[in-house]
Design a protein around this motif. Structure first.
Motif, PDB file in Angstrom:
ATOM      1  N   GLN A  46       5.995   9.206  -6.079  1.00  0.00           N
ATOM      2  CA  GLN A  46       6.508  10.432  -6.423  1.00  0.00           C
ATOM      3  C   GLN A  46       6.941  11.229  -5.048  1.00  0.00           C
ATOM      4  O   GLN A  46       8.103  11.720  -4.782  1.00  0.00           O
ATOM      5  CB  GLN A  46       5.759  11.364  -6.857  1.00  0.00           C
ATOM      6  CG  GLN A  46       5.485  11.288  -8.576  1.00  0.00           C
ATOM      7  CD  GLN A  46       4.455  12.289  -9.167  1.00  0.00           C
ATOM      8  OE1 GLN A  46       3.703  12.768  -8.472  1.00  0.00           O
ATOM      9  NE2 GLN A  46       4.279  12.139 -10.536  1.00  0.00           N
ATOM     10  N   ASN A  47       5.989  10.904  -3.905  1.00  0.00           N
ATOM     11  CA  ASN A  47       6.349  11.242  -2.559  1.00  0.00           C
ATOM     12  C   ASN A  47       7.548  10.641  -1.812  1.00  0.00           C
ATOM     13  O   ASN A  47       8.513  11.255  -1.255  1.00  0.00           O
ATOM     14  CB  ASN A  47       5.115  11.216  -1.564  1.00  0.00           C
ATOM     15  CG  ASN A  47       4.073  12.105  -2.004  1.00  0.00           C
ATOM     16  OD1 ASN A  47       4.427  13.098  -2.660  1.00  0.00           O
ATOM     17  ND2 ASN A  47       2.763  11.746  -1.692  1.00  0.00           N
ATOM     18  N   THR A  56       1.111  -4.015  -7.031  1.00  0.00           N
ATOM     19  CA  THR A  56      -0.024  -3.162  -8.154  1.00  0.00           C
ATOM     20  C   THR A  56      -0.713  -2.110  -7.421  1.00  0.00           C
ATOM     21  O   THR A  56      -1.444  -1.252  -8.041  1.00  0.00           O
ATOM     22  CB  THR A  56      -0.869  -4.129  -8.616  1.00  0.00           C
ATOM     23  OG1 THR A  56      -1.442  -5.032  -7.436  1.00  0.00           O
ATOM     24  CG2 THR A  56      -0.024  -5.120  -9.533  1.00  0.00           C
ATOM     25  N   ASN A  57      -0.838  -2.110  -6.115  1.00  0.00           N
ATOM     26  CA  ASN A  57      -1.528  -1.096  -5.239  1.00  0.00           C
ATOM     27  C   ASN A  57      -1.163   0.331  -5.233  1.00  0.00           C
ATOM     28  O   ASN A  57      -1.972   1.161  -4.712  1.00  0.00           O
ATOM     29  CB  ASN A  57      -2.233  -1.634  -4.002  1.00  0.00           C
ATOM     30  CG  ASN A  57      -3.152  -2.601  -4.137  1.00  0.00           C
ATOM     31  OD1 ASN A  57      -3.592  -2.811  -5.292  1.00  0.00           O
ATOM     32  ND2 ASN A  57      -3.582  -3.386  -3.086  1.00  0.00           N
ATOM     33  N   LEU A  58       0.125   0.492  -5.685  1.00  0.00           N
ATOM     34  CA  LEU A  58       0.918   1.695  -5.320  1.00  0.00           C
ATOM     35  C   LEU A  58       0.205   2.675  -6.367  1.00  0.00           C
ATOM     36  O   LEU A  58       0.360   2.574  -7.477  1.00  0.00           O
ATOM     37  CB  LEU A  58       2.361   1.604  -5.387  1.00  0.00           C
ATOM     38  CG  LEU A  58       3.111   0.396  -4.544  1.00  0.00           C
ATOM     39  CD1 LEU A  58       4.495   0.381  -4.898  1.00  0.00           C
ATOM     40  CD2 LEU A  58       2.841   1.117  -3.048  1.00  0.00           C
ATOM     41  N   THR A  59       0.196   3.743  -5.854  1.00  0.00           N
ATOM     42  CA  THR A  59      -0.329   5.215  -7.066  1.00  0.00           C
ATOM     43  C   THR A  59       1.043   5.888  -6.964  1.00  0.00           C
ATOM     44  O   THR A  59       2.091   5.949  -6.395  1.00  0.00           O
ATOM     45  CB  THR A  59      -1.244   5.963  -6.201  1.00  0.00           C
ATOM     46  OG1 THR A  59      -0.511   6.661  -4.944  1.00  0.00           O
ATOM     47  CG2 THR A  59      -2.451   5.260  -5.794  1.00  0.00           C
ATOM     48  N   LYS A  60       0.753   6.628  -8.335  1.00  0.00           N
ATOM     49  CA  LYS A  60       1.909   7.681  -8.806  1.00  0.00           C
ATOM     50  C   LYS A  60       2.142   8.596  -7.920  1.00  0.00           C
ATOM     51  O   LYS A  60       3.477   8.718  -7.737  1.00  0.00           O
ATOM     52  CB  LYS A  60       1.572   7.934  -9.991  1.00  0.00           C
ATOM     53  CG  LYS A  60       1.456   7.265 -11.202  1.00  0.00           C
ATOM     54  CD  LYS A  60       1.034   7.882 -12.600  1.00  0.00           C
ATOM     55  CE  LYS A  60       1.167   6.742 -13.811  1.00  0.00           C
ATOM     56  NZ  LYS A  60       0.668   7.416 -15.180  1.00  0.00           N
ATOM     57  N   GLU A  61       1.002   9.023  -7.110  1.00  0.00           N
ATOM     58  CA  GLU A  61       1.883   9.964  -6.155  1.00  0.00           C
ATOM     59  C   GLU A  61       2.411   9.599  -4.937  1.00  0.00           C
ATOM     60  O   GLU A  61       3.302  10.342  -4.391  1.00  0.00           O
ATOM     61  CB  GLU A  61       0.165  10.479  -5.380  1.00  0.00           C
ATOM     62  CG  GLU A  61      -0.684  11.315  -6.396  1.00  0.00           C
ATOM     63  CD  GLU A  61      -1.414  10.359  -7.236  1.00  0.00           C
ATOM     64  OE1 GLU A  61      -1.417   9.363  -7.207  1.00  0.00           O
ATOM     65  OE2 GLU A  61      -1.976  11.048  -8.503  1.00  0.00           O
ATOM     66  N   ALA A  62       2.061   8.187  -4.480  1.00  0.00           N
ATOM     67  CA  ALA A  62       2.849   7.576  -3.373  1.00  0.00           C
ATOM     68  C   ALA A  62       4.290   7.103  -3.971  1.00  0.00           C
ATOM     69  O   ALA A  62       5.433   7.719  -3.098  1.00  0.00           O
ATOM     70  CB  ALA A  62       2.291   6.487  -2.928  1.00  0.00           C
ATOM     71  N   THR A  97       0.871  -1.344  -0.059  1.00  0.00           N
ATOM     72  CA  THR A  97      -0.017  -0.023  -0.084  1.00  0.00           C
ATOM     73  C   THR A  97       0.882   1.239   0.005  1.00  0.00           C
ATOM     74  O   THR A  97       2.138   1.182   0.155  1.00  0.00           O
ATOM     75  CB  THR A  97      -0.885   0.120   1.209  1.00  0.00           C
ATOM     76  OG1 THR A  97      -0.187   0.119   2.264  1.00  0.00           O
ATOM     77  CG2 THR A  97      -1.698  -1.000   1.153  1.00  0.00           C
ATOM     78  N   ASP A  98       0.062   2.301  -0.211  1.00  0.00           N
ATOM     79  CA  ASP A  98       1.120   3.626  -0.302  1.00  0.00           C
ATOM     80  C   ASP A  98       1.528   3.763   1.048  1.00  0.00           C
ATOM     81  O   ASP A  98       2.908   4.465   1.153  1.00  0.00           O
ATOM     82  CB  ASP A  98       0.129   4.770  -0.668  1.00  0.00           C
ATOM     83  CG  ASP A  98      -0.397   4.645  -2.249  1.00  0.00           C
ATOM     84  OD1 ASP A  98       0.140   4.113  -2.819  1.00  0.00           O
ATOM     85  OD2 ASP A  98      -1.305   5.500  -2.548  1.00  0.00           O
TER      86      ASP A  98
END
Length: 446
Positions: A417-418, A409-415, A387-388
């Motif tokens: 980048q952060n 696969t649950n990771l977001t682009k925002e996470a 998870t993020d």
């Protein structure tokens, strides 16, 4: 100011000229770090880089994979000769093509053959008088007599890997003892057992042997590796009697599909010098002799790297893992939260950890990794759905330099980048999915 006012195309030309003004030694050093495909792209840019890329020093640590050799023209062979390639892996080769290869590349030191279908291929190898490393991936089409009778002629061999071979008796296996320069020996059989006495004789008569890899399917009742100094020559094959070493000096040991029961009490006395241990077992064997494997770990005072593949449960002997451990790979194995906590207390020097396809621990424990393993520089969680929040918690690991979360696969682009912002881009983050099984195979071969 003048450069800023120039058109973009002119600016690119100036930058290229600055690159060419670098010392040739520096450019060569940079190119050496590129993979072969990228080297080819650089080579195609201009004649200067063509000559630079074709320098032998650029390819001295590269292995060239050759497939469908009949499609290569004379110009291709001239390029390989100029680069003085010394290491090749050959696939799907016929005798006529094999002769062409040896004629154009007589300086080969390292040869891997995917499929050995003819004794003549081995016989032609004798033209490589300086051969040091030989890897036969599939030898099942030939008898052990055909294979060994040719292999023993390469007295300069330092690495010998025989896969898919069947030793019906010890009379052929024992001949490997004449290869006195062997540093690494790998025997992967397709039978139920290796001839025990012959194997013992070989191992104790190779004074330079430091790496050993064995693979053979055993029954639960069969004991294989006693590994004690043999009393006498078990099989006569030579008029020259070799002097045995009093004790093995192995630095790396790999055992696959062999069962914990092969690690007998006499074997434990030969393990004190091992730095790297790799085991890949059938899961049913774990319950058969857990105590023995625990004793093995206790007898490894110099162990720095431990690779465990497809073990039923690490919890049962995590208490025996030595504190000297620096690198740990646990692939496809159950590993509970309590086991990870115990591992943190026992092996506080850990710098690299690979948990590919392992299971049994939860997100709460993963978030505690910055505290549990503060010295980690490399961590692989491939196959674990992250998870993020878990990813961002990994950013707190100050020593971390590489993090593999492929399959998350649950990771977001925002996470993602952060994560890069929080770590100031000091961590190389792998996030794209790739074949995990390929990684496991690569680990075993290594």
């Amino acid at each position: 100011m003048q450069e800023k006012s120039m058109p973009a195309s002119n600016t690119g030309i100036m930058r290229a000229s600055h690159l060419l003004q670098l010392p040739q030694e520096m450019l060569t050093e940079i190119i050496m770090y590129l993979p072969p495909a990228e080297k080819s792209k650089v080579r195609a840019t201009c004649s200067f880089f063509k000559d630079l890329v074709d320098q032998p020093v650029v390819w001295q640590k590269s292995t060239i994979v050759l497939q469908h050799i009949s499609a290569f023209n004379a110009k291709f062979w001239d390029v390989l000769q100029k680069r003085k390639i010394t290491s090749v892996e050959v696939k799907e080769i016929r005798l006529k093509q094999w002769q062409k290869l040896l004629r154009f590349m007589p300086g080969l030191l390292d040869v891997t053959v995917d499929s050995l279908w003819s004794k003549e291929i081995l016989q032609r190898l004798q033209l490589l008088t300086d051969l040091q490393k030989l890897h036969l991936k599939t030898s099942s089409r030939l008898s052990e007599r055909n294979v060994i009778s040719e292999v023993v002629h390469f007295h300069r061999l330092t690495h010998l890997l025989l896969c898919g071979i069947t030793f019906l008796s010890g009379s052929e296996l024992i001949k490997i003892a004449c290869l006195q320069n062997l540093h690494m020996l790998s025997l992967h059989t397709v039978q139920k057992a290796l001839p025990e006495k012959a194997l013992e004789y070989v191992l104790f008569h190779l004074p330079k042997l430091r790496e050993l890899s064995l693979s053979c399917i055993l029954s639960k009742e069969h004991f294989l590796l006693c590994l004690s100094l043999p009393d006498k020559h078990p099989i006569s094959y030579s008029s020259e009697e070799l002097h045995p070493v009093p004790k093995l000096q192995l630095h790396a040991l790999a055992l696959r599909q062999t069962g914990y029961n092969l690690l007998s009490e006499r074997f434990l006395g030969q393990l004190s010098t091992i730095h790297t241990l790799t085991v890949c077992y059938i899961k049913d064997f774990l319950l058969h002799s857990v105590d023995v494997f625990g004793q093995v770990l206790k007898n490894l005072p110099n162990l720095t790297e431990l690779n465990l593949l497809w073990i039923s449960n690490l919890d049962m002997f995590v208490d025996n893992i030595p504190s000297s451990l620096v690198k740990l790979s646990v692939i496809g194995t159950k590993l509970s939260n309590s086991a990870l906590s115990c591992l943190s207390d026992k092996s506080w020097k850990l710098k690299e950890m690979d948990l590919t396809l392992s299971y049994g621990f939860d997100e709460k424990t993963l978030k505690q990794f910055p505290h549990l393993f503060p010295l980690l520089t490399r961590l692989c969680l491939s196959g674990f759905v992250l998870t993020d929040n878990i990813l961002l918690s990994m950013a707190k690991m100050e020593s971390l330099r590489e993090l593999d979360v492929t399959g998350g696969t649950n990771l977001t682009k925002e996470a993602i980048q952060n994560f890069h912002l929080t770590t100031d881009c000091r961590v190389h983050l792998l996030v794209e999915w790739h074949s995990v099984s390929s990684k496991c195979d690569c680990l075993w071969r290594t």
